[in-house]
Write a protein that holds these residues in place. Sequence first.
Motif, PDB file in Angstrom:
ATOM      1  N   LYS A   1       0.836  -1.190   0.000  1.00 11.32           N
ATOM      2  CA  LYS A   1       0.000   0.000   0.000  1.00 11.32           C
ATOM      3  C   LYS A   1       0.874   1.243   0.000  1.00 11.32           C
ATOM      4  CE  LYS A   1      -3.866  -2.154   2.448  1.00 11.32           C
ATOM      5  NZ  LYS A   1      -4.742  -2.091   3.648  1.00 11.32           N
ATOM      6  N   SER A   2       0.376   2.265  -0.663  1.00 10.90           N
ATOM      7  CA  SER A   2       1.106   3.533  -0.696  1.00 10.90           C
ATOM      8  C   SER A   2       1.026   4.227   0.664  1.00 10.90           C
ATOM      9  CB  SER A   2       0.527   4.445  -1.785  1.00 10.90           C
ATOM     10  OG  SER A   2      -0.802   4.796  -1.459  1.00 10.90           O
TER      11      SER A   2
ATOM     12  N   GLU B   1      -6.187   5.121   6.073  1.00 12.47           N
ATOM     13  CA  GLU B   1      -6.717   4.041   6.904  1.00 12.47           C
ATOM     14  C   GLU B   1      -6.443   4.288   8.383  1.00 12.47           C
ATOM     15  OE1 GLU B   1      -5.057   0.447   5.480  1.00 12.47           O
ATOM     16  OE2 GLU B   1      -6.288   0.367   3.648  1.00 12.47           O
ATOM     17  N   TYR B   2      -5.311   4.887   8.666  1.00 14.19           N
ATOM     18  CA  TYR B   2      -5.001   5.184  10.077  1.00 14.19           C
ATOM     19  C   TYR B   2      -5.967   6.232  10.642  1.00 14.19           C
ATOM     20  CZ  TYR B   2      -2.468   6.912  14.144  1.00 14.19           C
ATOM     21  OH  TYR B   2      -2.143   7.318  15.411  1.00 14.19           O
ATOM     22  N   LEU B   3      -6.228   7.281   9.841  1.00 10.68           N
ATOM     23  CA  LEU B   3      -7.114   8.340  10.321  1.00 10.68           C
ATOM     24  C   LEU B   3      -8.548   7.868  10.434  1.00 10.68           C
ATOM     25  CD1 LEU B   3      -5.725  11.423   8.358  1.00 10.68           C
ATOM     26  CD2 LEU B   3      -5.370  10.846  10.751  1.00 10.68           C
ATOM     27  N   GLN B   4      -8.956   6.902   9.607  1.00  7.27           N
ATOM     28  CA  GLN B   4     -10.327   6.401   9.648  1.00  7.27           C
ATOM     29  C   GLN B   4     -10.495   5.248  10.627  1.00  7.27           C
ATOM     30  OE1 GLN B   4     -11.275   5.394   5.592  1.00  7.27           O
ATOM     31  NE2 GLN B   4     -11.704   7.533   5.022  1.00  7.27           N
ATOM     32  N   LYS B   5      -9.438   4.885  11.272  1.00 11.04           N
ATOM     33  CA  LYS B   5      -9.497   3.776  12.211  1.00 11.04           C
ATOM     34  C   LYS B   5     -10.385   4.140  13.397  1.00 11.04           C
ATOM     35  CE  LYS B   5      -6.522   0.876  15.095  1.00 11.04           C
ATOM     36  NZ  LYS B   5      -5.127   0.642  15.540  1.00 11.04           N
TER      37      LYS B   5
END
Length: 765
Positions: A5-6, A13-17
């Motif tokens: 993954k870029s 994905e980290y912020l939407q975790k």
Amino acid sequence: MAENKSFYRRTVEYLQKPPQRLVDGQKRSLLDRHDSVLTSNWGFNTQSGYFPQKLIDEMGDGLGNSAVVACINVLTTSFAEPSLKVYKKIEGGREVIRNHPMEILMQRPNEFSSGAVLAHYLVTSLAAHGDAFLLKVRNRQNQVVQLVPLMPTYVKVRGNEKELITHYEYHAVKQKNSLSQDYIELPRENVVHIRQGMDPDDHRRGFSPLRSVMRELAGDEAAGQFAVALLHNMAVPGVILSPKDDTMGGPSREEADAIAQAFKSKFSGANRGAPMIMTGAMDVDIVSFTPEQLNLTALRRLPEERVSSVLGVPAILAGLGAGLDAATYNNTKELREFFTEQKMIPLWSAVAAELTHQLLHKDFEEDNYEYVAAYDLEEVRALASDKKDQVLTMNSGVQGGFVTIAEARKTLGLEADESHEIFLRPLNMVAVPEGETGVMTSMEEPAAPAQPSQESETEEESDDEEGKDTLNTSRFQPEVRRSKRVIGKRPKKKKTVTIDLTMEFKNAEQDFIITEDKAPAISAKVKEVLQKKVKDHNDSNPKHRTSYGTLATVFRRGVGAYRTNPASVRGNVSSATQWGIARVNAFLKGLKGKFPRKPFDQDLLPAGHPNSSKSSKAKDDITNFPSSGDNQKISLSNSNFKQFPDHAYVKNLKENYPGIWRRAGTGGNPPTSFTGNDAYRNWTKYRTGGRSASVLSWVKRRERFMSRHSGNTRLNGIIAVMKWGGVTKSGVSAMKKIVNEQKKKEDARRKQADNLISHNDDLTS
């Protein structure tokens, strides 16, 4: 596959975790909640604004942040300024209970803490945790003798389905950021639990304002660390050494490390600025930031603003950079008053209410709700009246004509005597009685003087302006009147004075007691007029004869009423002689058969006259004084209660200590019918010889008042008894001792205020 993954995709994905608490699926019963971090939704633990919980836990309670400490210092020093006192509710207000056990306990709650330290604990715990806990330490008699502060993070509040709070668990040890399993169970009645509002997710706990800005505090700490790193080593390589000739591939790793070490040893520490000769050609590039790039002020302003906002402390008062740019002496003073009124007064009230309920009523007064605990706001400097504003207010009252010069000087702490008991009113203002139009007529003869109404006469005893002179035009005859313009000389007309025999004189005007040393002198002309009236009356009406002495007494009473009660005299009366002659004429008409209105001077009428008071002497002998059936003469010498011997002491208290004087409230029951000030005025009249009906009525009323209040031993009750000229059961010396203690405090407060004003004047001059 995650490695493919870029960076952008991994960041999204980290912020939407979702928060970790949602991933773990932790579920807690509402009755089992005790940790506000796990139960409340804050900006940093929601899916939209997720911030790693680990970083929040490292921040602790937020008290390690410098902006928080600055605001907490302002809160704690302000909260500790007034002292907590116990009051008892009385009619018309409340009185302080001196040296109450709870007041003494709050001054020194335990061996290791003072009242100021306890105030610091309360404010800090409420701001950081939303709760403050005080453990009650009891002696063998089950009396509370100490208050020990508990650390809020170590306390769990427990309850069940029936009671919100049943007991408290105190965990003395904290291991790996969690409380140990060993704890001490504390009964609810042994803990004073003060909450900052209420946590909406856990009603057992208070609401911590600092928890809402933990993310901002973490950002502020990160900005601070970044600034320190820049100043320490610029956070980047200091210089870059690049060989110019790299045909051979440049230096090896070992050679590069050797060059760097040599450069560092030659130019760091004490060797800075020393020369160095390189063996090969190299480029030296210096990496640095401009001063604008190093400026992190804007980055740190936002956390400061948020912290000062949630704690309710203006940034200017805390000395934060977010407020110092606009700080001046004037707005700092205004903000101090705003901060005190909007933040501190509600905080004092909330804490005092909890201490009243959980400590005073439970352990000292046994649910006696007449007693309350409150902080003495008179000790708060920000709430003290400003001297300059007070001077302007008094000056406006004097110029408006509703405040005497004496009242203004006494309010400002200046000396005043009888010469200052005057109103300053313009000469174009005329006092007009109620019901009059105030319109002047163009009659040549002045209208006859008229007597005031019965209501105004009976109420004159409670008029605050009694005995004070008034500077106006109501005593002067108009010198110019409007009339038709006539060309040429007009014939002179002989002016006559017309007396209106329908005017009313009352027995209340006998308040002016005629004595040898102050009886108004009668001129030869007036004496001649009175003698002629005696002769004319006796010649025409032999049934009820009179004498010169009787008419002279009536005349003197009229003159005395004119001088002592100027409000009862109409504006068209030019002199006291005119008022006295009018009274004599009305008396002669009543002597002939019928008074113009109500009878007056009945004690001077012959015994056979139907309106004479001499015929009802037997009825007047029934006085029921000092007790029912005694029928002694109404006099303080026959009273069952001693008279206060030092009238000058009470007068000095009224004139020079108005704040203490008002501590007794109205001093009457009911207060609207007869006040303590009315009692003092009647006592003063009695001492100067006044024996009017109103004064004698006060003597009888005093007997009833003293029977109820002679046992007073506190300041407010003692002042009330002094107003009535009485002595409590404790004696004159004990009364003066209590009042003198309060006078010393008042003098010290005035001196401190004067010193502050002088200091401020020196700063502004």
